[in-house]
Scaffold this motif. Structure first.
Motif, PDB file in Angstrom:
ATOM      1  N   ASP A  39      40.034  49.293  36.780  1.00 11.18           N
ATOM      2  CA  ASP A  39      38.887  49.324  35.871  1.00 11.18           C
ATOM      3  C   ASP A  39      37.546  49.324  36.601  1.00 11.18           C
ATOM      4  O   ASP A  39      36.505  49.289  35.959  1.00 11.18           O
ATOM      5  CB  ASP A  39      38.938  48.126  34.914  1.00 11.18           C
ATOM      6  N   ASP A  41      38.496  49.547  42.806  1.00 13.74           N
ATOM      7  CA  ASP A  41      39.746  50.300  42.607  1.00 13.74           C
ATOM      8  C   ASP A  41      39.621  51.772  42.995  1.00 13.74           C
ATOM      9  O   ASP A  41      40.429  52.296  43.762  1.00 13.74           O
ATOM     10  CB  ASP A  41      40.185  50.198  41.137  1.00 13.74           C
ATOM     11  N   THR A  62      42.484  45.375  33.729  1.00 13.83           N
ATOM     12  CA  THR A  62      43.190  46.647  33.620  1.00 13.83           C
ATOM     13  C   THR A  62      44.438  46.421  32.762  1.00 13.83           C
ATOM     14  O   THR A  62      44.667  47.120  31.784  1.00 13.83           O
ATOM     15  CB  THR A  62      43.571  47.185  35.017  1.00 13.83           C
ATOM     16  N   ASP A 110      45.911  47.777  39.256  1.00 11.39           N
ATOM     17  CA  ASP A 110      45.060  46.595  39.282  1.00 11.39           C
ATOM     18  C   ASP A 110      45.522  45.654  38.155  1.00 11.39           C
ATOM     19  O   ASP A 110      46.169  46.089  37.205  1.00 11.39           O
ATOM     20  CB  ASP A 110      43.617  47.070  39.044  1.00 11.39           C
ATOM     21  N   ASP A 149      43.458  42.422  36.767  1.00 12.35           N
ATOM     22  CA  ASP A 149      42.432  41.863  35.882  1.00 12.35           C
ATOM     23  C   ASP A 149      41.593  42.926  35.200  1.00 12.35           C
ATOM     24  O   ASP A 149      41.025  43.796  35.856  1.00 12.35           O
ATOM     25  CB  ASP A 149      41.526  40.919  36.679  1.00 12.35           C
TER      26      ASP A 149
HETATM   27 MG    MG Z   1      40.049  44.796  37.608  1.00 17.87          MG
END
Ligand code: MG
Length: 189
Positions: free
Chosen positions: A127, A132, A37, A33, A35
């Motif tokens: 995250d 995810d 992360t 991922d 953003d």
């Molecule tokens: Mg993210």
């Protein structure tokens, strides 16, 4: 159902992941991922710390592929800077983006294999439980949950996911207390 929100591994950040160990266990591809992360929402490009980690990861023998729900301009800009394959608008928790990444891996390295036979080489990193981890479980992929880098800059839809996430974590407390404790310990929820 709630089982599908349990990550395979829980870490504080990507810098706490033992990549050598993952490689020894047979993993070769990291579907990661973007953003919160790898970078927070208020950054566009990787910092030197991540560039160093990426070198290390590549040296071990991994390919890192970005699978993000964000739009193409942001995701491609980040990936091109590091020479990484990217998939944007992935629609996690739908399987769409991760499936595209699996097809890319098959086409490149396992042209005669079925998708289900290459999943063992793959682990996802992200995250969010709602996007995810859940998308990974739906595809029977191992997953690593990390703590978001900077929650303050999250958009409204991510904040909504976070409220759902808190509910799931509360249910872990009753049904999977060891998972609850590990998330609490590493992520300070
Ligand atoms: Mg993210």
């Amino acid at each position: 159902m709630i089982k599908k929100f349990i990550p395979t591994i829980i870490k504080h950040t990507i810098y706490d992941i033992d990549f050598k160990d993952l490689y020894d266990k047979g993993k070769r591809y990291l579907l990661c991922d973007l953003d919160n992360t790898l970078i927070p929402y208020d950054m566009d490009l990787a910092d030197d710390k991540f560039k160093d980690l990426l070198k290390e990861i590549k040296n071990i023998g991994f390919e890192l592929v970005i699978v993000s729900n964000n739009h193409k301009k942001r995701v491609k800009r980040f990936g091109d800077d590091l020479n990484l394959m990217t998939f944007s608008n992935s629609l996690k928790p739908l399987k769409f983006g991760l499936k595209k990444a699996l097809k890319y891996i098959r086409k490149k390295d396992f042209p005669n294999s079925k998708i289900k036979d290459i999943k063992k080489y793959v682990i996802t990193i992200g995250d969010q439980l709602m996007t995810d981890v859940f998308a990974s479980s739906r595809l029977k992929l191992d997953s690593i949950l990390v703590h978001p880098l900077k929650k303050k800059t999250e958009k409204w839809y991510t904040r909504f996911n976070r409220s759902m996430e808190r509910r799931i974590i509360k249910r872990f407390k009753k049904e999977y207390p060891s998972v609850y404790e590990e998330i609490n310990e590493k992520h300070e929820y």
